[in-house]
Write a protein that holds these residues in place. Sequence first.
Motif, PDB file in Angstrom:
ATOM      1  N   LEU A 182       1.478   4.958   6.212  1.00 57.52           N
ATOM      2  CA  LEU A 182       0.580   6.115   6.316  1.00 57.52           C
ATOM      3  C   LEU A 182       1.288   7.400   5.906  1.00 57.52           C
ATOM      4  CD1 LEU A 182      -1.294   5.155   9.588  1.00 57.52           C
ATOM      5  CD2 LEU A 182      -2.362   5.538   7.358  1.00 57.52           C
ATOM      6  N   LYS A 183       2.537   7.533   6.279  1.00 55.64           N
ATOM      7  CA  LYS A 183       3.308   8.716   5.892  1.00 55.64           C
ATOM      8  C   LYS A 183       3.459   8.779   4.361  1.00 55.64           C
ATOM      9  CE  LYS A 183       7.738  10.997   6.638  1.00 55.64           C
ATOM     10  NZ  LYS A 183       9.055  10.921   7.279  1.00 55.64           N
ATOM     11  N   LYS A 184       3.756   7.635   3.735  1.00 56.72           N
ATOM     12  CA  LYS A 184       3.902   7.601   2.275  1.00 56.72           C
ATOM     13  C   LYS A 184       2.594   7.935   1.566  1.00 56.72           C
ATOM     14  CE  LYS A 184       7.651   4.254   2.157  1.00 56.72           C
ATOM     15  NZ  LYS A 184       8.038   2.877   1.839  1.00 56.72           N
ATOM     16  N   ILE A 185       1.492   7.433   2.098  1.00 59.67           N
ATOM     17  CA  ILE A 185       0.200   7.619   1.451  1.00 59.67           C
ATOM     18  C   ILE A 185      -0.325   9.043   1.633  1.00 59.67           C
ATOM     19  CG2 ILE A 185      -2.257   6.964   1.563  1.00 59.67           C
ATOM     20  CD1 ILE A 185      -1.327   4.109   2.169  1.00 59.67           C
ATOM     21  N   THR A 186      -0.173   9.581   2.846  1.00 63.59           N
ATOM     22  CA  THR A 186      -0.804  10.871   3.175  1.00 63.59           C
ATOM     23  C   THR A 186       0.142  12.061   3.130  1.00 63.59           C
ATOM     24  OG1 THR A 186      -0.341  10.706   5.545  1.00 63.59           O
ATOM     25  CG2 THR A 186      -2.393   9.684   4.744  1.00 63.59           C
ATOM     26  N   GLY A 187       1.433  11.816   3.240  1.00 65.93           N
ATOM     27  CA  GLY A 187       2.394  12.914   3.331  1.00 65.93           C
ATOM     28  C   GLY A 187       2.488  13.484   4.742  1.00 65.93           C
ATOM     29  N   GLU A 188       1.743  12.907   5.677  1.00 68.28           N
ATOM     30  CA  GLU A 188       1.754  13.347   7.083  1.00 68.28           C
ATOM     31  C   GLU A 188       2.648  12.413   7.894  1.00 68.28           C
ATOM     32  OE1 GLU A 188       0.144  16.039   8.401  1.00 68.28           O
ATOM     33  OE2 GLU A 188      -0.512  16.533   6.377  1.00 68.28           O
ATOM     34  N   ASP A 189       3.290  12.964   8.917  1.00 65.73           N
ATOM     35  CA  ASP A 189       4.137  12.154   9.783  1.00 65.73           C
ATOM     36  C   ASP A 189       3.625  12.255  11.214  1.00 65.73           C
ATOM     37  OD1 ASP A 189       6.081  10.654  10.975  1.00 65.73           O
ATOM     38  OD2 ASP A 189       7.750  11.970  10.446  1.00 65.73           O
ATOM     39  N   LEU A 241       0.847  -1.207   0.000  1.00 72.01           N
ATOM     40  CA  LEU A 241       0.000   0.000   0.000  1.00 72.01           C
ATOM     41  C   LEU A 241       0.876   1.248   0.000  1.00 72.01           C
ATOM     42  CD1 LEU A 241      -2.797  -1.199   2.412  1.00 72.01           C
ATOM     43  CD2 LEU A 241      -3.129  -0.531   0.013  1.00 72.01           C
ATOM     44  N   GLY A 242       1.974   1.208   0.754  1.00 77.79           N
ATOM     45  CA  GLY A 242       2.901   2.343   0.755  1.00 77.79           C
ATOM     46  C   GLY A 242       3.529   2.569  -0.604  1.00 77.79           C
ATOM     47  N   GLN A 243       3.815   1.483  -1.329  1.00 76.80           N
ATOM     48  CA  GLN A 243       4.385   1.604  -2.666  1.00 76.80           C
ATOM     49  C   GLN A 243       3.367   2.193  -3.647  1.00 76.80           C
ATOM     50  OE1 GLN A 243       7.587   1.176  -3.364  1.00 76.80           O
ATOM     51  NE2 GLN A 243       7.912   0.636  -1.231  1.00 76.80           N
ATOM     52  N   THR A 258      -6.514   4.163   4.341  1.00 83.66           N
ATOM     53  CA  THR A 258      -6.119   4.850   5.576  1.00 83.66           C
ATOM     54  C   THR A 258      -6.841   4.344   6.826  1.00 83.66           C
ATOM     55  OG1 THR A 258      -5.457   6.801   4.318  1.00 83.66           O
ATOM     56  CG2 THR A 258      -5.864   7.115   6.661  1.00 83.66           C
ATOM     57  N   PRO A 259      -8.175   4.243   6.860  1.00 81.71           N
ATOM     58  CA  PRO A 259      -8.806   3.798   8.111  1.00 81.71           C
ATOM     59  C   PRO A 259      -8.431   2.366   8.493  1.00 81.71           C
ATOM     60  CG  PRO A 259     -10.442   3.975   6.353  1.00 81.71           C
ATOM     61  CD  PRO A 259      -9.165   4.570   5.833  1.00 81.71           C
ATOM     62  N   TYR A 260      -8.183   1.525   7.506  1.00 86.41           N
ATOM     63  CA  TYR A 260      -7.798   0.138   7.774  1.00 86.41           C
ATOM     64  C   TYR A 260      -6.382   0.071   8.347  1.00 86.41           C
ATOM     65  CZ  TYR A 260     -11.875  -0.464   4.886  1.00 86.41           C
ATOM     66  OH  TYR A 260     -13.159  -0.377   4.388  1.00 86.41           O
ATOM     67  N   LEU A 261      -5.519   0.937   7.837  1.00 89.75           N
ATOM     68  CA  LEU A 261      -4.153   1.007   8.352  1.00 89.75           C
ATOM     69  C   LEU A 261      -4.137   1.581   9.769  1.00 89.75           C
ATOM     70  CD1 LEU A 261      -2.492   2.266   5.070  1.00 89.75           C
ATOM     71  CD2 LEU A 261      -1.957   0.093   6.224  1.00 89.75           C
ATOM     72  N   ILE A 262      -4.919   2.622  10.000  1.00 86.93           N
ATOM     73  CA  ILE A 262      -4.977   3.219  11.335  1.00 86.93           C
ATOM     74  C   ILE A 262      -5.367   2.163  12.361  1.00 86.93           C
ATOM     75  CG2 ILE A 262      -6.225   4.868  12.800  1.00 86.93           C
ATOM     76  CD1 ILE A 262      -6.336   6.739  10.319  1.00 86.93           C
ATOM     77  N   GLU A 263      -6.284   1.292  12.001  1.00 85.68           N
ATOM     78  CA  GLU A 263      -6.740   0.251  12.932  1.00 85.68           C
ATOM     79  C   GLU A 263      -5.635  -0.678  13.385  1.00 85.68           C
ATOM     80  OE1 GLU A 263     -10.068  -2.126  12.622  1.00 85.68           O
ATOM     81  OE2 GLU A 263     -11.413  -0.485  12.166  1.00 85.68           O
ATOM     82  N   ILE A 264      -4.634  -0.923  12.536  1.00 85.47           N
ATOM     83  CA  ILE A 264      -3.601  -1.876  12.946  1.00 85.47           C
ATOM     84  C   ILE A 264      -2.291  -1.202  13.358  1.00 85.47           C
ATOM     85  CG2 ILE A 264      -4.635  -3.774  11.658  1.00 85.47           C
ATOM     86  CD1 ILE A 264      -2.331  -3.511   9.651  1.00 85.47           C
ATOM     87  N   LEU A 265      -2.334   0.093  13.610  1.00 84.08           N
ATOM     88  CA  LEU A 265      -1.140   0.788  14.109  1.00 84.08           C
ATOM     89  C   LEU A 265      -0.611   0.172  15.404  1.00 84.08           C
ATOM     90  CD1 LEU A 265      -1.773   4.576  13.520  1.00 84.08           C
ATOM     91  CD2 LEU A 265       0.272   3.302  12.870  1.00 84.08           C
TER      92      LEU A 265
END
Length: 143
Positions: A118-125, A63-65, A74-81
């Motif tokens: 998430l950083k790669k997808i959103t540009g947020e860190d 997903l990052g690639q 994003t919401p699915y990734l947030i769930e497994i942080l």
Amino acid sequence: MKKIKQILVMLIGISVIGMGLSYAQQIIPKKSIPTNISSDVKKNIEMLYSSDAVKRAEGAVQLGQIGDRAISATPYLIEILKDTARIKRTMDRYDQSGRVVSFYTNITTIGSIVAETLKKITGEDLGDDQTKWLEWWEKNKTK
């Protein structure tokens, strides 16, 4: 071609160190994955539901690639942080001609890989802070 080799080597080099009770069960039902998204994004979101830590890691890395095209993940990734499954991650480094010149291995968690994704997808860190990511998603999901 070099980038593809790096991705494949990284994915092949991911192996489970230990899982214990570290599997972060998804709260969002799998059946709620949107059907109107690209098949590669959908396939990798589905991998996040695997009981196999390696498959979850592969799904997150891929997903990052994909980058910002995977914003719907994003919401699915947030769930497994908070997924604390530990894995060994091996990556090769290449010179300009495409030859492997070195490799390195590190031990990390699925959650750390997800934070990178998430950083790669959103540009947020926002690191691995699930609360901050949820707040960010609530403000930005319709953009």
